[in-house]
Write a protein that holds these residues in place. Sequence first.
Motif, short mmCIF file in Angstrom:
data_model
loop_
_atom_site.label_atom_id
_atom_site.label_comp_id
_atom_site.label_asym_id
_atom_site.label_seq_id
_atom_site.Cartn_x
_atom_site.Cartn_y
_atom_site.Cartn_z
N HIS A 188 0.81 -1.21 0.00
CA HIS A 188 0.00 0.00 0.00
C HIS A 188 0.85 1.27 0.00
CE1 HIS A 188 -3.50 -2.43 0.31
NE2 HIS A 188 -3.17 -2.91 1.48
N GLY A 189 2.15 1.11 -0.03
CA GLY A 189 3.03 2.25 -0.23
C GLY A 189 2.93 3.34 0.81
N GLY A 190 2.53 3.00 2.04
CA GLY A 190 2.46 3.99 3.09
C GLY A 190 1.27 4.93 3.01
N ARG A 191 0.28 4.60 2.19
CA ARG A 191 -0.89 5.46 2.06
C ARG A 191 -1.69 5.51 3.35
NH1 ARG A 191 -4.37 3.39 -2.79
NH2 ARG A 191 -3.83 1.38 -1.87
N GLU A 192 -2.35 6.64 3.57
CA GLU A 192 -3.22 6.77 4.73
C GLU A 192 -4.50 5.98 4.52
OE1 GLU A 192 -3.95 10.92 5.48
OE2 GLU A 192 -2.37 10.97 7.00
N PHE A 193 -5.06 5.49 5.62
CA PHE A 193 -6.35 4.81 5.62
C PHE A 193 -7.33 5.63 6.44
CE2 PHE A 193 -4.02 1.51 3.78
CZ PHE A 193 -4.80 0.40 3.51
N ILE A 194 -8.61 5.30 6.32
CA ILE A 194 -9.61 5.87 7.22
C ILE A 194 -10.43 4.73 7.81
CG2 ILE A 194 -9.77 8.02 5.92
CD1 ILE A 194 -12.57 7.05 4.97
N ALA A 195 -10.90 4.95 9.01
CA ALA A 195 -11.91 4.08 9.62
C ALA A 195 -13.24 4.80 9.49
CB ALA A 195 -11.58 3.81 11.09
N GLU A 196 -14.20 4.11 8.88
CA GLU A 196 -15.50 4.72 8.59
C GLU A 196 -16.59 3.89 9.26
OE1 GLU A 196 -16.57 6.06 4.38
OE2 GLU A 196 -17.59 4.13 4.55
N GLU A 197 -17.48 4.56 9.96
CA GLU A 197 -18.61 3.90 10.62
C GLU A 197 -19.34 2.99 9.62
OE1 GLU A 197 -22.92 5.43 12.39
OE2 GLU A 197 -21.71 6.68 11.05
N PHE A 198 -19.59 1.75 10.03
CA PHE A 198 -20.37 0.84 9.19
C PHE A 198 -21.85 1.21 9.27
CE2 PHE A 198 -23.00 -3.03 8.91
CZ PHE A 198 -22.78 -3.33 7.57
N VAL A 199 -22.43 1.47 8.10
CA VAL A 199 -23.84 1.81 8.02
C VAL A 199 -24.58 0.62 7.40
CG1 VAL A 199 -25.56 3.40 7.08
CG2 VAL A 199 -23.29 4.25 7.73
N PRO A 200 -25.49 -0.01 8.12
CA PRO A 200 -26.22 -1.15 7.55
C PRO A 200 -27.18 -0.69 6.46
CG PRO A 200 -27.16 -0.54 9.66
CD PRO A 200 -25.92 0.31 9.49
N GLY A 201 -27.57 -1.61 5.61
CA GLY A 201 -28.59 -1.29 4.62
C GLY A 201 -28.15 -1.51 3.19
N LEU A 202 -28.67 -0.68 2.29
CA LEU A 202 -28.50 -0.84 0.85
C LEU A 202 -27.36 0.03 0.33
CD1 LEU A 202 -32.26 -0.48 -0.22
CD2 LEU A 202 -31.06 -2.56 0.52
N ARG A 225 -21.58 -8.70 -0.61
CA ARG A 225 -21.47 -10.05 -0.07
C ARG A 225 -22.59 -10.33 0.93
NH1 ARG A 225 -15.91 -8.79 3.26
NH2 ARG A 225 -16.86 -7.61 4.98
N PRO A 226 -22.98 -11.58 1.07
CA PRO A 226 -24.05 -11.93 2.00
C PRO A 226 -23.69 -11.53 3.42
CG PRO A 226 -23.58 -13.77 0.52
CD PRO A 226 -22.49 -12.75 0.31
N GLY A 227 -24.69 -11.12 4.18
CA GLY A 227 -24.48 -10.79 5.58
C GLY A 227 -24.43 -9.30 5.81
N ASP A 228 -23.35 -8.65 5.36
CA ASP A 228 -23.21 -7.22 5.63
C ASP A 228 -23.40 -6.35 4.39
OD1 ASP A 228 -20.84 -7.69 4.26
OD2 ASP A 228 -19.59 -7.60 6.04
#
Length: 334
Positions: A188-202, A225-228
């Motif tokens: 990933h070459g040192g790229r920044e990531f984000i943590a994003e709240e999981f929103v259920p639904g469509l 994918r099934p489930g989430d």
Amino acid sequence: MPTLEYLLTPSPEELAQTHVLFLARHALDSSPERRAKYGYHVVYHAIMLETLRGLGFRVTPASEHEVLFGPLDFDFLYAIHSHAIFDGHELLAPAIAAYRGVPCLGASASSRAVSEDKVLAKQLAASLGLDVAKHRIMQAGEVSNDKFSLPGSWIVKPRGGIASDAIVKVENEADWRDALATISDPRHGGREFIAEEFVPGLNLTVPIVEGFPPGSLAVFEERGRPGDNVLTNEAKRGLNSSYKSAPYDGPGAEEVSEATARLVAEMSPFDYARFDFRYDPDTRRAVFIEVNIACNMAPASAVYRSAALHGIKYEELVGHVLTHSLRRQRKRQK
């Protein structure tokens, strides 16, 4: 509604006078071996190259950004080079094109910066009063802390990622260890990531093609994918069968269409794009996730399938997008 009367087609003069540089990762190699490794993106780039040539343009394919620093012997840059590993790769092509005075597909580098940075895109949406997922930037120091975690369910992904690459669903401390390992992965070459709240639904996506009447293209639902219902990179590349999409006019469609119209007013011009949301039917919450400029426009994409509902052929849509982009930029140059 978009009908054939709204379609732009290149004139004989435009075809004769426009040399297109087609910049895409797989533009030079669509071999079976490459398709097996990278999936449908290889097919898409091959189809796009064939379509551009079929329209009658002189087209030169390229797969590396270095070509942009060479002799200026092209008149339009059709860049969908969306898989480079350095931060800001989506901004490089339009920035160089602007510096050298060459029309380029999509938005300016400044607008692309908002599109390609998931944090900036959320800040723009929030400034317009739209609901966005709670999120935080993953700092480098946190990666080395194997005890780091946040309560609740999260999606961890690259801040500037594409095609759902490197997405990790996180719900417990063990998941956080997997997520932190992903962030620190050298690929990933040192790229920044984000943590994003999981929103259920469509997953609801709104295609926009400029030059067509506002709101004329159908909202699509993308099933993961099934489930989430998370959309994964493997599914988008066609390496498994979990991804499905279909036109959608149920609860939430009107809300995401209205939200998209507000974003379009701030970000245009960009030729074509896709605006992504999660919609929770239980809470009636429509949450903006991201915007993708110069996104996937393969025959199987939501962008094309939405246009096809109005009888628009694939080569007609590609011709419209290129012609619209070329004319608006040449008009501005004059």
